[in-house]
Design a protein around this motif. Sequence first.
Motif, mmCIF file in Angstrom:
data_model
loop_
_atom_site.group_PDB
_atom_site.id
_atom_site.type_symbol
_atom_site.label_atom_id
_atom_site.label_comp_id
_atom_site.label_asym_id
_atom_site.label_seq_id
_atom_site.Cartn_x
_atom_site.Cartn_y
_atom_site.Cartn_z
ATOM 1 N N GLU A 185 0.831 -1.195 0.000
ATOM 2 C CA GLU A 185 0.000 0.000 0.000
ATOM 3 C C GLU A 185 0.871 1.253 0.000
ATOM 4 N N THR A 186 1.932 1.189 0.787
ATOM 5 C CA THR A 186 2.835 2.337 0.853
ATOM 6 C C THR A 186 3.469 2.592 -0.510
ATOM 7 N N ASP A 187 3.892 1.487 -1.136
ATOM 8 C CA ASP A 187 4.508 1.634 -2.453
ATOM 9 C C ASP A 187 3.534 2.254 -3.439
ATOM 10 N N ARG A 188 2.307 1.787 -3.383
ATOM 11 C CA ARG A 188 1.322 2.316 -4.313
ATOM 12 C C ARG A 188 1.145 3.816 -4.082
ATOM 13 N N ALA A 189 1.092 4.178 -2.800
ATOM 14 C CA ALA A 189 0.923 5.593 -2.466
ATOM 15 C C ALA A 189 2.082 6.408 -3.007
ATOM 16 N N SER A 190 3.317 5.876 -2.860
ATOM 17 C CA SER A 190 4.449 6.684 -3.328
ATOM 18 C C SER A 190 4.479 6.754 -4.847
ATOM 19 N N LYS A 191 4.074 5.671 -5.494
ATOM 20 C CA LYS A 191 4.039 5.715 -6.957
ATOM 21 C C LYS A 191 3.059 6.782 -7.432
ATOM 22 N N GLU A 192 1.897 6.773 -6.806
ATOM 23 C CA GLU A 192 0.886 7.769 -7.173
ATOM 24 C C GLU A 192 1.416 9.174 -6.941
ATOM 25 N N PHE A 193 2.110 9.275 -5.824
ATOM 26 C CA PHE A 193 2.638 10.584 -5.444
ATOM 27 C C PHE A 193 3.627 11.086 -6.490
ATOM 28 N N ILE A 194 4.507 10.189 -6.901
ATOM 29 C CA ILE A 194 5.520 10.582 -7.879
ATOM 30 C C ILE A 194 4.860 10.927 -9.211
ATOM 31 N N GLU A 195 3.837 10.133 -9.556
ATOM 32 C CA GLU A 195 3.088 10.437 -10.779
ATOM 33 C C GLU A 195 2.517 11.847 -10.717
ATOM 34 N N PHE A 196 1.965 12.133 -9.534
ATOM 35 C CA PHE A 196 1.362 13.455 -9.369
ATOM 36 C C PHE A 196 2.410 14.551 -9.476
ATOM 37 N N LEU A 197 3.553 14.304 -8.840
ATOM 38 C CA LEU A 197 4.588 15.342 -8.820
ATOM 39 C C LEU A 197 5.086 15.659 -10.221
ATOM 40 N N LYS A 198 5.058 14.646 -11.081
ATOM 41 C CA LYS A 198 5.503 14.877 -12.455
ATOM 42 C C LYS A 198 4.656 15.952 -13.132
ATOM 43 N N THR A 199 3.393 16.044 -12.729
ATOM 44 C CA THR A 199 2.521 17.033 -13.348
ATOM 45 C C THR A 199 2.810 18.436 -12.822
ATOM 46 N N CYS A 200 3.601 18.510 -11.775
ATOM 47 C CA CYS A 200 3.840 19.817 -11.159
ATOM 48 C C CYS A 200 5.124 20.473 -11.650
ATOM 49 N N HIS A 201 5.839 19.793 -12.536
ATOM 50 C CA HIS A 201 7.085 20.334 -13.078
ATOM 51 C C HIS A 201 8.071 20.703 -11.980
ATOM 52 N N LYS A 202 8.429 21.947 -11.956
ATOM 53 C CA LYS A 202 9.540 22.343 -11.099
ATOM 54 C C LYS A 202 9.215 22.175 -9.613
ATOM 55 N N SER A 203 8.030 22.621 -9.260
ATOM 56 C CA SER A 203 7.712 22.586 -7.829
ATOM 57 C C SER A 203 7.589 21.148 -7.330
ATOM 58 N N GLY A 204 7.345 20.222 -8.227
ATOM 59 C CA GLY A 204 7.233 18.818 -7.842
ATOM 60 C C GLY A 204 8.463 18.324 -7.126
ATOM 61 N N GLN A 205 9.617 18.672 -7.653
ATOM 62 C CA GLN A 205 10.862 18.217 -7.035
ATOM 63 C C GLN A 205 11.040 18.820 -5.655
ATOM 64 N N GLU A 206 10.687 20.065 -5.594
ATOM 65 C CA GLU A 206 10.761 20.752 -4.310
ATOM 66 C C GLU A 206 9.891 20.028 -3.273
ATOM 67 N N ILE A 207 8.692 19.706 -3.706
ATOM 68 C CA ILE A 207 7.776 19.024 -2.789
ATOM 69 C C ILE A 207 8.354 17.686 -2.358
ATOM 70 N N TYR A 208 8.867 16.957 -3.314
ATOM 71 C CA TYR A 208 9.412 15.632 -3.011
ATOM 72 C C TYR A 208 10.524 15.733 -1.982
ATOM 73 N N LYS A 209 11.375 16.695 -2.225
ATOM 74 C CA LYS A 209 12.500 16.910 -1.335
ATOM 75 C C LYS A 209 12.013 17.172 0.090
ATOM 76 N N GLN A 210 11.055 18.071 0.168
ATOM 77 C CA GLN A 210 10.530 18.456 1.483
ATOM 78 C C GLN A 210 9.906 17.269 2.209
ATOM 79 N N CYS A 211 9.149 16.492 1.459
ATOM 80 C CA CYS A 211 8.464 15.354 2.083
ATOM 81 C C CYS A 211 9.479 14.354 2.607
#
Lengths: 221, 491
Positions: free
Chosen positions: B134-160
């Motif tokens: 379940e955790t893996d699925r959540a992170s995959k979804e999360f990364i998919e989502f971040l891809k749509t955010c372009h630059k800020s996505g990486q920032e978010i990932y880093k912060q999380c």
Amino acid sequence: MAAAGSGAGGGGRSFSFKVVLLGEGCVGKTSLVLRYCENKFNDKHITTLQASFLTKKLNIGGKRVNLAIWDTAGQERFHALGPIYYRDSNGAILVYDITDEDSFQKVKNWVKELRKMLGNEICLCIVGNKIDLEKERHVSVQEAETYAESVGAKHYHTSAKQNKGIEELFLDLCKRMIETAQVDERARGNGSSQSGTGRRGVQIIDDEPQAQSSGGCCSSG
Amino acid sequence: MSLKSERRGIHVDQSELLCKKGCGYYGNPAWQGFCSKCWREEYHKARQKQIQDDWELAERLQREEEEAYASSQSTQGAQSLTFSKFEEKKSNEKTRKVTTVKKFFSASSRTGAKKEIHEAKAPSPSINRQVSIETDRASKEFIEFLKTCHKSGQEIYKQCKMFLEAMHHKRELSIEEQSECAQDFYQNVAEKLQTRSKVSPEKVEKAMDQIEKYIMTRLYKYVFCPETTDDEKKDLVVQKRIRALHWVTPQMLCVPVNEEIPEVSDMVVKAITDIIEMDSKRVPRDKLACITQCSKHIFNAIKITKNEPASADDFLPTLIYIVLKGNPPRLQSNIQYITRFCNPSRLMTGEDGYYFTNLCCAVAFIEKLDAQSLNLSQEDFDRYMSGQTSPKKQESENWSSDVCLGVKQMYKNLDLLSQLNERQERIVSEAKKLEKDLIDWTDGITKEVQDIVEKYPLEIKPKNQPLAAIDSENVENDKLPPPLQPQVYAG
């Protein structure tokens, strides 16, 4: 607890306010909000599923305001639950029925409680509803208005049936809440809120909030 | 005979029992048909592959991060430079340990035993494994989502990532402090997105939802109903309390819902299902969604019954009734968890927040409920609480209070049927009576007519006689001129 989320780019600010609706059953709380948000009264064709949580978007002088109106259960048996409802709220609308003396007494109790719990940060509106039944009035205008003034609240007369005074009530309340939020922000320092904006759960401490700028919102009109 | 019984037994081919790899040992279905040795190898291989994959993903993100960093280096201040370096080291460290594996080690083993982690024996498939999927699925979804955010996505990932790392070290702190950290994190990220990255408020909200989902799926295990608090004890207290209040009827609470309408009772059942389902969700927002769904069903039930929009006066009693009927598991823990770790902006002013507040009210009411709040006398209340009598028995003697709804409905239908039967019989007998009456009436009339006919027999006098008499009286008849004769005019 000013819930003023600073807006996105551009000069326009946006505010989110929570307003609780207090009043005994049958004073017309529900009719009041339904009239305001849907412009309907006792309509057979009301499609709204519920009238307990309603939202309204306003634009006041370029400032966007998101109003969330929380209805509360008015029965006596639920009185003790009040604090759970009105914590974190920016405004309270206390409704009584002008033909019902008891409902006005109830309002007085709530005012006392609100001031004790939330101090002056909350904008209070005391509303005498059902002015279409002026002939059966049991609460004198004089008494109500004097009381409202004495507790730093504003008094309004409305009729949900005839759609009187409701628009003014909400508009006025919004203006006052914006003012309070801005005063609050300035007091916190330069508006760049770095703490406390979204912190939930007001600690129930009696002495803390009173220290705010004296009667900031309520005395000024 | 004996042959037959042999046949009936489960027949398994020898080859099916052996290890799938063909090593000659017996396999086990629990190990997907491998023998223990081969299974361990296979499983380990799969793990290694996944670790490799994750590593690659992390590396890629790291690369992207560095690129972004390089491009923005000139604009960023000195503070963020050191910050970023720190982050670099952190994520380097992290790439080697993949989250799923990491979870099996306590904080103490983390620092020294980095290398061991690779060789660490593969955890046997268990409940933990389920969680990590379940955790893996959540992170995959999360990364998919971040891809749509372009630059800020990486920032978010880093912060999380940083936040999760920080939380890992704060596990010893009290839950209130952990909650505080989470709330600060939400606020910081939202503010950064808004002010620095200039993201629109709608998008920020979306991003915050995703962030909450990602981090809370990971933290759930540690911060839901933690042992350091008495949440569990409170859960039990509430549960027991609700069980003791099983006798409360909708009438006592003045619930404006008529469960005799099938649609309404349907809605009530759905609402109960929703509120019970809340416990199965891991993300605070999902839990809130369950409460909202439950509330919507309640509104529907009220709307069908009363045919007007539900106000809070209607809603709260009904919600209390639903909670009493459903007795949702771990109610207090769930409420505490949501309060502590939900994104505050949602909880404060949103619609979900309103329903959540109502649920809190309902629980508070149930905890403090007394005779007065149900409009009962103290004696009645005590008697019901002690289980000596049940109010339902008095109200409906026909069926006992604890039979299920279906049986109750059946009894009711039977009752109705017997009533209908009675009525039909009555109609039939009435019809017969009517028929009889009609026959009697015709007979009566016939008889009466006959009587009258007998009494006044019809005497028919000869026809020409009176006519002649009239003529005879005309004495002067002769004096009259002869009647005109038709004449024929010629031409």
